[in-house]
Structure formats: structure tokens, C-alpha cells
Design an enzyme around this catalytic site. Sequence first.
Site, short mmCIF file in Angstrom:
data_model
loop_
_atom_site.label_atom_id
_atom_site.label_comp_id
_atom_site.label_asym_id
_atom_site.label_seq_id
_atom_site.Cartn_x
_atom_site.Cartn_y
_atom_site.Cartn_z
NE ARG A 1 -3.89 -0.44 0.21
CZ ARG A 1 -5.06 -0.58 0.82
NH1 ARG A 1 -5.32 -1.69 1.49
NH2 ARG A 1 -5.97 0.35 0.77
NE ARG B 1 -6.02 6.31 2.83
CZ ARG B 1 -6.81 5.42 3.41
NH1 ARG B 1 -8.01 5.77 3.81
NH2 ARG B 1 -6.40 4.19 3.62
NE ARG C 1 -8.71 10.92 -1.68
CZ ARG C 1 -9.02 10.61 -0.44
NH1 ARG C 1 -8.97 9.36 -0.05
NH2 ARG C 1 -9.36 11.53 0.41
CG ASP D 1 -9.30 -1.32 -4.04
OD1 ASP D 1 -8.65 -0.77 -3.14
OD2 ASP D 1 -10.11 -2.25 -3.82
CE1 TYR E 1 -14.01 -5.25 1.75
CE2 TYR E 1 -12.52 -6.91 0.89
CZ TYR E 1 -12.76 -5.85 1.73
OH TYR E 1 -11.77 -5.38 2.56
O1 CP3 Z 1 0.34 1.14 -3.30
C1 CP3 Z 1 -0.65 0.45 -3.31
O2 CP3 Z 1 -0.65 -0.70 -2.83
C2 CP3 Z 1 -1.87 1.06 -3.93
C3 CP3 Z 1 -2.77 0.18 -4.65
C4 CP3 Z 1 -3.77 -0.57 -3.76
C5 CP3 Z 1 -4.94 -0.03 -3.17
N1 CP3 Z 1 -5.66 -1.04 -2.65
C6 CP3 Z 1 -5.32 1.39 -3.18
C7 CP3 Z 1 -6.29 1.88 -2.17
C8 CP3 Z 1 -3.75 -1.94 -3.49
C9 CP3 Z 1 -2.69 -2.98 -3.82
C10 CP3 Z 1 -4.97 -2.22 -2.79
C11 CP3 Z 1 -5.35 -3.58 -2.40
C12 CP3 Z 1 -6.52 -3.75 -1.52
N2 CP3 Z 1 -7.72 -3.09 -1.54
C13 CP3 Z 1 -6.61 -4.80 -0.56
C14 CP3 Z 1 -5.53 -5.82 -0.29
C15 CP3 Z 1 -4.36 -5.22 0.39
C16 CP3 Z 1 -4.47 -5.08 1.87
O3 CP3 Z 1 -4.18 -3.97 2.35
O4 CP3 Z 1 -4.81 -6.05 2.55
C17 CP3 Z 1 -7.87 -4.68 0.05
C18 CP3 Z 1 -8.39 -5.58 1.15
C19 CP3 Z 1 -8.56 -3.62 -0.58
C20 CP3 Z 1 -9.96 -3.15 -0.34
C21 CP3 Z 1 -9.98 -1.75 0.14
N3 CP3 Z 1 -9.67 -0.66 -0.63
C22 CP3 Z 1 -10.36 -1.29 1.42
C23 CP3 Z 1 -10.78 -2.19 2.57
C24 CP3 Z 1 -10.25 0.10 1.40
C25 CP3 Z 1 -10.64 1.04 2.49
C26 CP3 Z 1 -9.68 0.95 3.60
C27 CP3 Z 1 -8.50 1.81 3.31
O5 CP3 Z 1 -7.37 1.31 3.30
O6 CP3 Z 1 -8.75 3.00 3.11
C28 CP3 Z 1 -9.78 0.49 0.12
C29 CP3 Z 1 -9.48 1.85 -0.35
C30 CP3 Z 1 -8.13 2.11 -0.91
N4 CP3 Z 1 -7.49 1.31 -1.80
C31 CP3 Z 1 -7.34 3.26 -0.70
C32 CP3 Z 1 -6.20 3.15 -1.49
C33 CP3 Z 1 -5.07 4.13 -1.65
C34 CP3 Z 1 -7.72 4.44 0.15
C35 CP3 Z 1 -8.71 5.24 -0.61
C36 CP3 Z 1 -8.53 6.71 -0.46
O7 CP3 Z 1 -7.62 7.29 -1.07
O8 CP3 Z 1 -9.34 7.26 0.29
#
Ligand code: CP3
Length: 344
Positions: free
Chosen positions: A23, A27, A36, A73, A151
Site C-alpha cells: 500500500r 494517503r 486524489r 484496487d 466483499y
Molecule cells: O500502493 C498500493 O498498494 C496502492 C494500490 C492498492 C490499493 N488497494 C489502493 C487503495 C492496493 C494494492 C490495494 C489492495 C486492496 N484493496 C486490498 C488488499 C491489500 C491489503 O491492504 O490487505 C484490500 C483488502 C482492498 C480493499 C480496500 N480498498 C479497502 C478495505 C479500502 C478502504 C480501507 C482503506 O485502506 O482505506 C480500500 C481503499 C483504498 N485502496 C485506498 C487506497 C489508496 C484508500 C482510498 C482513499 O484514497 O481514500
Amino acid sequence: MSKIFVDACFGKETPYTPVWMMRQAGRYLPEYMKVRAEAGNFLNLCHDPKKACEVTLQPVDIVGVDAAILFSDILVIPDEMGMDLEFIKGEGPKFNDPIKDESELERLIGGDEAASKLTYVYETIKLIKEQLAEDKALIGFTGAPWTLATYMIEGQGTKTYNICKKMMYSNPELLHKILAKVTEVVKLYMEKQIEAGIDVVQIFDSWAAAIEPSKYDEFSWKYMVEIADYLKAKYPHIPIIMFPKGIPSFLDSVYGNFDVFGVDWSTPMTLAKEKLGDRYVLQGNMEPCRLYSKEATTTSVEEIQNIMGTSRHIFNLGHGILPDVPVENAKHFVSECQRVSRKS
Ligand code: CP3
């Protein structure tokens, strides 16, 4: 040019142990928040190849990691299968139409039709490859079918997984049909990511720990292995990283044709090395909250280095970086990994 990251995934000698952070595009970077805000919301950002490319490259430029991870994502997959995804501020992802029965599953778009709808991801990969330095690797990714299914069935994140588990124990046939349909889409999706130019695949099973150990293979791991087998048969030169989070008891049962096992922060690295180090390169596994302190970070990096030595390892966090980590500390983690492992 050979990429030290790809060489390390295959267990070859490299000048130092490469590092990236799960990740890492997100943010904690003010530069990410700016892009964003311009995009309006998170999903718009995923759908905009130019902006997604820009935020993918940010951690490479700012923090100095050895690999970029595609900005997207895992949930764009069920979204393009026809489910209605929303990201609600402060709450996370939400599907307004979770799968409850067989007829709802049948309505979902499958196979190549769904994988072909993710064009914005493939476009993003092509743009990144034009701009990423040749010695850096690009990691593409997917969620494991189980993690995606949680999900799709619950509609959102869950603490108890009770709806999925009700299905697991009272209608396992339906759960298997969902997992099989998602697996088919994921195979083709990852194939298209490879054709677009990614150098490495990571499969995130973030919610592995929700399954009791004796059922983990049946409901998750075997589908991940099926995806890996499919990709390895066609693209043996592309390394595959498996990351099942939080299941140390499964270390004794790990099997499959992949290259790197991602060790999460709750699993002792010594244990992972003892059980799997001869068969797989290991990735990990600093506890991400150590990033709040530079001292705690250095201590952990040195400990991991002492356990792993200078080969068959990739430095990473044991799960994703949190949004309130100071950028300075993330840079410190990366430079410490490169410092302690440099061979000359
Ligand atoms: O550098 C990176 O890894 C960015 C790419 C990336 C994102 N999500 C961007 C994201 C990757 C590889 C993911 C994978 C992801 N998404 C997983 C598996 C990885 C892990 O952490 O276990 C999961 C379970 C998700 C589902 C998901 N997406 C959730 C539960 C959430 C909300 C919780 C959170 O972390 O905010 C997201 C949103 C998300 N995906 C954000 C980002 C940068 C935050 C959104 C924002 O900018 O507000």
C-alpha cells in the site's frame, strides 16, 4: 536490463535486498492527496490512467522503493463483474447488491467479458511502463478469490464474516461456485495485466485468517494455486508472490508453483524461514506500525536482515502502510533496508 527485484524473486544473487511497501501509493503522501482531490474520489482515480500512473510512480520517486505497485484496487474486479461498488468516506468499500443466492451469481458477468472491461487498468500499466526507470519492477496484483468473495457476499468489510461463513457451512456449493467464477476472471485479468507489461504478480489474501485452518486450502489456497498454475504455464518468467495474511499455522501445508511467499507481521520470520525458506523466496515482514518510530524501524530491519541474510529475501512491511505514517520514516525504512543488506 535485469531488474534486481525480479532477480531477487527468483532467488538470484543481487547487490542488495530489494524493498517495497504494501500500500505504498496512498494517503500518507501529500502528493497522493493532491491528485486524489483533483480526481474527485478514489474510484475516479482508479479509472483515470494518467492520474493512476502518476500516483503509482510517486513512492518510487519520493521514497526510493525498488518496485512500483500498480495503483488500482482489488475491488475493481467484482465492480466490472457487474456489482455496484462505492467507496464511502470514512467507511470504506461498499457493494449495494451483495450476492445472496445462485440466481444473483448467474447474473454476474464472468470470464473474458469481465476481464475485458478493465481496460483502464491495462492502459495505466502501459503508461507506467513508458515512464518507470528500466531497473525498477512493476508489480501487478489481484485479490485472492476468497478475499474478493468476502466483499461480494457481505457487501462491505466485516469483523465476523458471518454471512460468508453461513454460506461456507450451510451452502458450500454456492460459495465454491462464486469462488470458481471469480477465479476464472482473475486468471484472465492477470494474464491481461502481464500482456500490458507488469513484471511481477502479487495475490493478496488479506482475509485469509477468517477461515479456520482445516478449511483454508479448500476455500482459498487451492484457488490461488489454480491462478498461479495458469499464469506459470504461460509466463514462467513472471514471478508470483502469494500473500496470505495471518495464518502461521498454514506454513506446514503450503504448496504450489509460485516464487515468493509474503510473510505477514504476525508470523515470526524465523518460523517462515525454517518451514519455507528452502522452497520459496520470502518477503516481509516488518510490523507496519514500527514506521511510527525510526529507532523501532532500524531495530526491526536489522533483526530481519540477521535472520534472512543476503539472499532469498525481499524486504517489505508485514501488511499495508497506514495513512498517518510520516513520509520521512517511510524513506528511512527503505534506505535502512538497502543499507543493511548492501554486499560491498
Ligand atoms: O500502493 C498500493 O498498494 C496502492 C494500490 C492498492 C490499493 N488497494 C489502493 C487503495 C492496493 C494494492 C490495494 C489492495 C486492496 N484493496 C486490498 C488488499 C491489500 C491489503 O491492504 O490487505 C484490500 C483488502 C482492498 C480493499 C480496500 N480498498 C479497502 C478495505 C479500502 C478502504 C480501507 C482503506 O485502506 O482505506 C480500500 C481503499 C483504498 N485502496 C485506498 C487506497 C489508496 C484508500 C482510498 C482513499 O484514497 O481514500
